[in-house]
Design an enzyme around this catalytic site. Structure first.
Site, PDB file in Angstrom:
ATOM      1  N   LYS A 184       0.840  -1.201   0.000  1.00 18.89           N
ATOM      2  CA  LYS A 184       0.000   0.000   0.000  1.00 18.89           C
ATOM      3  C   LYS A 184       0.874   1.251   0.000  1.00 18.89           C
ATOM      4  O   LYS A 184       1.526   1.571   0.988  1.00 18.89           O
ATOM      5  CB  LYS A 184      -0.924   0.053   1.216  1.00 18.89           C
ATOM      6  CG  LYS A 184      -1.996   1.132   1.003  1.00 18.89           C
ATOM      7  CD  LYS A 184      -2.663   1.600   2.266  1.00 18.89           C
ATOM      8  CE  LYS A 184      -1.921   2.684   2.969  1.00 18.89           C
ATOM      9  NZ  LYS A 184      -1.772   3.948   2.222  1.00 18.89           N
ATOM     10  N   GLY A 237       7.020   4.756   8.320  1.00 20.41           N
ATOM     11  CA  GLY A 237       6.188   5.951   8.506  1.00 20.41           C
ATOM     12  C   GLY A 237       6.428   6.533   9.882  1.00 20.41           C
ATOM     13  O   GLY A 237       7.500   6.327  10.477  1.00 20.41           O
ATOM     14  N   GLU A 240       4.025   7.366  15.551  1.00 18.87           N
ATOM     15  CA  GLU A 240       2.634   7.308  16.016  1.00 18.87           C
ATOM     16  C   GLU A 240       1.874   6.176  15.293  1.00 18.87           C
ATOM     17  O   GLU A 240       1.237   5.331  15.933  1.00 18.87           O
ATOM     18  CB  GLU A 240       1.998   8.666  15.712  1.00 18.87           C
ATOM     19  CG  GLU A 240       0.583   8.815  16.155  1.00 18.87           C
ATOM     20  CD  GLU A 240      -0.074  10.028  15.478  1.00 18.87           C
ATOM     21  OE1 GLU A 240       0.633  10.855  14.869  1.00 18.87           O
ATOM     22  OE2 GLU A 240      -1.309  10.107  15.555  1.00 18.87           O
ATOM     23  N   ILE A 241       1.959   6.141  13.974  1.00 19.20           N
ATOM     24  CA  ILE A 241       1.228   5.103  13.229  1.00 19.20           C
ATOM     25  C   ILE A 241       1.926   3.743  13.376  1.00 19.20           C
ATOM     26  O   ILE A 241       1.266   2.703  13.379  1.00 19.20           O
ATOM     27  CB  ILE A 241       1.055   5.502  11.742  1.00 19.20           C
ATOM     28  CG1 ILE A 241       0.281   6.829  11.623  1.00 19.20           C
ATOM     29  CG2 ILE A 241       0.337   4.400  10.959  1.00 19.20           C
ATOM     30  CD1 ILE A 241      -1.130   6.821  12.189  1.00 19.20           C
ATOM     31  N   GLU A 259      10.053   0.866  10.452  1.00 18.79           N
ATOM     32  CA  GLU A 259      11.094   1.887  10.263  1.00 18.79           C
ATOM     33  C   GLU A 259      10.390   3.221  10.463  1.00 18.79           C
ATOM     34  O   GLU A 259       9.571   3.619   9.636  1.00 18.79           O
ATOM     35  CB  GLU A 259      11.703   1.729   8.862  1.00 18.79           C
ATOM     36  CG  GLU A 259      13.066   2.371   8.750  1.00 18.79           C
ATOM     37  CD  GLU A 259      12.976   3.765   8.200  1.00 18.79           C
ATOM     38  OE1 GLU A 259      12.913   4.707   9.036  1.00 18.79           O
ATOM     39  OE2 GLU A 259      12.964   3.913   6.980  1.00 18.79           O
ATOM     40  N   CYS A 293      13.359  10.584   7.310  1.00 17.59           N
ATOM     41  CA  CYS A 293      13.262  10.133   8.700  1.00 17.59           C
ATOM     42  C   CYS A 293      14.604  10.226   9.411  1.00 17.59           C
ATOM     43  O   CYS A 293      14.651  10.389  10.626  1.00 17.59           O
ATOM     44  CB  CYS A 293      12.689   8.725   8.770  1.00 17.59           C
ATOM     45  SG  CYS A 293      13.440   7.625   7.585  1.00 17.59           S
ATOM     46  N   GLU A 395       9.440  15.316  15.819  1.00 18.22           N
ATOM     47  CA  GLU A 395       9.833  15.248  14.405  1.00 18.22           C
ATOM     48  C   GLU A 395       8.986  16.228  13.597  1.00 18.22           C
ATOM     49  O   GLU A 395       7.758  16.132  13.589  1.00 18.22           O
ATOM     50  CB  GLU A 395       9.634  13.821  13.883  1.00 18.22           C
ATOM     51  CG  GLU A 395      10.218  13.645  12.504  1.00 18.22           C
ATOM     52  CD  GLU A 395      10.111  12.200  12.005  1.00 18.22           C
ATOM     53  OE1 GLU A 395       9.036  11.602  12.150  1.00 18.22           O
ATOM     54  OE2 GLU A 395      11.116  11.706  11.458  1.00 18.22           O
TER      55      GLU A 395
HETATM   56  P1  ADP Z   1       2.718  10.824   7.742  1.00 18.50           P
HETATM   57  O1  ADP Z   1       2.091  11.242   9.049  1.00 18.50           O
HETATM   58  O2  ADP Z   1       4.068  11.355   7.561  1.00 18.50           O
HETATM   59  O3  ADP Z   1       1.827  10.984   6.547  1.00 18.50           O
HETATM   60  P2  ADP Z   1       2.053   8.129   8.300  1.00 18.50           P
HETATM   61  O4  ADP Z   1       2.810   7.331   9.282  1.00 18.50           O
HETATM   62  O5  ADP Z   1       0.707   8.652   8.700  1.00 18.50           O
HETATM   63  O6  ADP Z   1       2.996   9.293   7.857  1.00 18.50           O
HETATM   64  O7  ADP Z   1       1.845   7.343   6.935  1.00 18.50           O
HETATM   65  C1  ADP Z   1       2.710   6.382   6.420  1.00 18.50           C
HETATM   66  C2  ADP Z   1       1.881   5.307   5.760  1.00 18.50           C
HETATM   67  O8  ADP Z   1       1.034   4.724   6.747  1.00 18.50           O
HETATM   68  C3  ADP Z   1       0.958   5.761   4.649  1.00 18.50           C
HETATM   69  O9  ADP Z   1       0.927   4.776   3.630  1.00 18.50           O
HETATM   70  C4  ADP Z   1      -0.382   5.855   5.339  1.00 18.50           C
HETATM   71  O10 ADP Z   1      -1.494   5.691   4.465  1.00 18.50           O
HETATM   72  C5  ADP Z   1      -0.300   4.689   6.289  1.00 18.50           C
HETATM   73  N1  ADP Z   1      -1.206   4.781   7.451  1.00 18.50           N
HETATM   74  C6  ADP Z   1      -1.640   5.885   8.100  1.00 18.50           C
HETATM   75  N2  ADP Z   1      -2.477   5.556   9.102  1.00 18.50           N
HETATM   76  C7  ADP Z   1      -2.576   4.201   9.118  1.00 18.50           C
HETATM   77  C8  ADP Z   1      -3.289   3.253   9.919  1.00 18.50           C
HETATM   78  N3  ADP Z   1      -4.058   3.621  10.921  1.00 18.50           N
HETATM   79  N4  ADP Z   1      -3.127   1.937   9.627  1.00 18.50           N
HETATM   80  C9  ADP Z   1      -2.332   1.536   8.625  1.00 18.50           C
HETATM   81  N5  ADP Z   1      -1.658   2.391   7.823  1.00 18.50           N
HETATM   82  C10 ADP Z   1      -1.764   3.706   8.063  1.00 18.50           C
END
Ligand code: ADP
Length: 501
Positions: A184, A237, A240-241, A259, A293, A395
């Site tokens: 994805k 990413g 937090e996520i 990562e 990052c 960050e």
């Molecule tokens: P940023 O905040 O810099 O956009 P994210 O960590 O939110 O970085 O996003 C990195 C990836 O994680 C993207 O592909 C995003 O769609 C995906 N993502 C964001 N939220 C979720 C979630 N709750 N579950 C799975 N994937 C997620």
């Protein structure tokens, strides 16, 4: 400013790539991906959600149990190599699309991203035939050996800062080791991942080995991370996520590699070659608009050279050409999205509230024409920063660095490690003992001495502490995508004596 952006009237259209076919989303929904340099819609893309994730995971499972597992390691390697060649053939076109979708300067997508993508597929093509088990010297009349097998169906969720390169870091080792994948891409930058799908089909990978499903994090991403049909999830990413993903994966005990974010110390000692150090500080924070990052976003400068260093740093930072990313002379393009731009602006306000000084930059540049609507920001330096301030601990993910002073090695090391992150670190000094002492003591997965942002497909990359776990690239990446089976054989030909004869 002269515009070199290719004229575009209608948005490019992209579908999902599932089971070897380009298809619409089950819901029929699409989303728009803007060109960050102008805010205009660059592409309209099929929007995957749970139903499409289910389809993609089923296709990946079928491929894993079927043709892919029966293919020889050599043939897998040949496919990966063929893919690397196809990417190289299409590099110019892919670099342009990357720049239009992400905003990074064409100089960067041409000379850094695309060569890196080719290198990774090429490097892991070679690994396909070199993944081996072992024989173990067990006692008695026993023969014990290990098989190193693929993990299975891998979900891979990637960010928007290096869209195609992150796809390569993830796909290449997974495929070399014999896994199948549901990838994805980030919703901000879906285009080159789907373009890669076209080349994967052209290279001749069996249907379903790679499935690419653009969509949003909370829907497609969440459905993938929590899917009981995947064996592993790999994520790059935000921290937090990353925590959200790890929790979702825990439900099924899906294997996870992460990562995540960083707040790297980039350290300038007074004994450094200051010209090199200034360039290193620039490379650390302004490369890719600071959306890296491992960016050197905490710039530690030895107190006695602070004034001289800052003067030189500002002079060079102010000269960076910010603007049209399709112009070959541009060194900084727009941030990826309005959301990111607003986040950066909010940190400028936070820095002022906290008592830091906006020493350089701090606002969007004045640009002309269509670029007035782009998400541009100036190279920005905060000085008088204390390591405990939010701008030093959180960050920002933009071209914004916080300058912090230190007095000696101990003071530096204490401050450098005072962060929840541990992805990378840089040091500029002519003293080799000091450099290696720092490399050993700093809690970071990558250390650069008198250089910054160096990568190679053969060299591992990943974080300590809350910057994640697992290492990408190099032979270490194969650990993420293989599992070990131990096989015991009795060579004595006698019954097991334990329960009597
Ligand atoms: P940023 O905040 O810099 O956009 P994210 O960590 O939110 O970085 O996003 C990195 C990836 O994680 C993207 O592909 C995003 O769609 C995906 N993502 C964001 N939220 C979720 C979630 N709750 N579950 C799975 N994937 C997620």
């Amino acid at each position: 400013m002269s515009s070199t952006q290719p004229a575009q009237t209608t948005p490019r259209r992209y579908q999902l790539f599932i089971d070897g076919q380009f298809v619409d989303a089950e819901s029929g929904k699409t989303f728009k991906s803007p060109n960050p340099a102008t805010g205009e819609t660059f592409a309209e893309v099929a929007e995957a959600d749970k139903a499409d994730v289910d389809k993609a995971v089923a296709a990946a499972r079928k491929a894993f149990e079927g043709k892919w597992s029966k293919m020889s390691a050599r043939d897998r390697g040949r496919l990966l190599y063929k893919l690397s060649q196809l990417i190289e053939e299409h590099a110019g076109e892919l670099a342009t699309l990357e720049t239009m979708d992400n905003g990074k300067p064409i100089k960067e997508s041409t000379y850094i991203d695309l060569p890196g993508v080719v290198e990774n597929f090429e490097y892991f093509a070679g690994w396909s035939t070199k993944i081996e088990g072992e024989t173990i010297p067990v006692p008695g009349q026993m023969f014990n050996y290990t098989l190193r097998e693929p993990v299975g169906v891998c979900g891979q969720i990637i960010p928007w800062n290096f869209p195609l390169l992150m796809a390569a870091w993830k796909l290449a080792p997974a495929l070399a080791a014999g896994n199948t994948v549901v990838l994805k891409p980030a919703e901000q930058t879906p285009v080159t991942a789907v373009e890669l799908g076209k080349l994967i089909a052209e290279a001749g990978f069996p249907e379903g080995v790679v499935n690419i499903i653009p969509g949003f994090g909370e829907t497609a991403g969440a459905a993938l991370a929590s899917h009981p049909g995947i064996d592993k999830i790999a994520f790059t990413g935000s921290t937090e996520i990353g925590k959200v993903i790890a929790k979702a994966a825990a439900e099924n005990l899906t294997k996870v590699s992460l990562e995540l974010g960083g707040k790297a110390p980039n350290v300038i000692f007074a004994d450094a070659d200051l010209d090199q150090a200034v360039n290193g500080a620039m490379m650390g924070i302004f490369f890719n608009q600071g959306q890296v990052c491992c960016a050197g976003s905490r710039l530690f400068v030895e107190a006695k050279v602070k004034d001289e260093f800052l003067a030189r740093f500002k002079e060079k930072a102010d000269k960076i050409k910010v603007g049209d990313p399709m112009d070959k002379a541009t060194l900084m393009g727009p941030q990826v999205s309005m959301e990111q731009l607003n986040k950066i602006k909010s940190y400028v306000a936070i820095a002022r509230e906290e008592g830091a000084t906006v020493f350089s930059g701090g606002a969007s540049p004045e640009l002309e024409g269509a670029f007035q609507n782009g998400y541009f920001f100036q190279p920005t330096i905060f000085s008088e920063v204390d390591n405990t301030m939010r701008v030093a601990q959180e960050e920002i993910f933009g071209p914004v660095t916080s300058v912090i002073t230190f007095d000696n090695d101990d003071d530096l090391l204490r401050q450098a490690n005072e962060t929840m992150y541990g992805l990378s670190a840089g040091i500029w000094t002519r003293d080799i003992t000091r450099a290696h002492r720092f490399a050993k003591a700093v809690k970071a997965g990558v250390v650069w001495i008198n250089t910054y942002n160096m990568f190679n497909a053969a060299s591992p990359f990943g974080g300590y502490k809350q910057s994640g776990y697992g290492r990408e690239m190099g032979k270490h990446a194969l650990e993420l995508y293989t599992q070990v089976k131990s096989v015991w054989v009795d060579l004595s030909g006698k019954p097991i004596g334990w329960f009597g004869k």
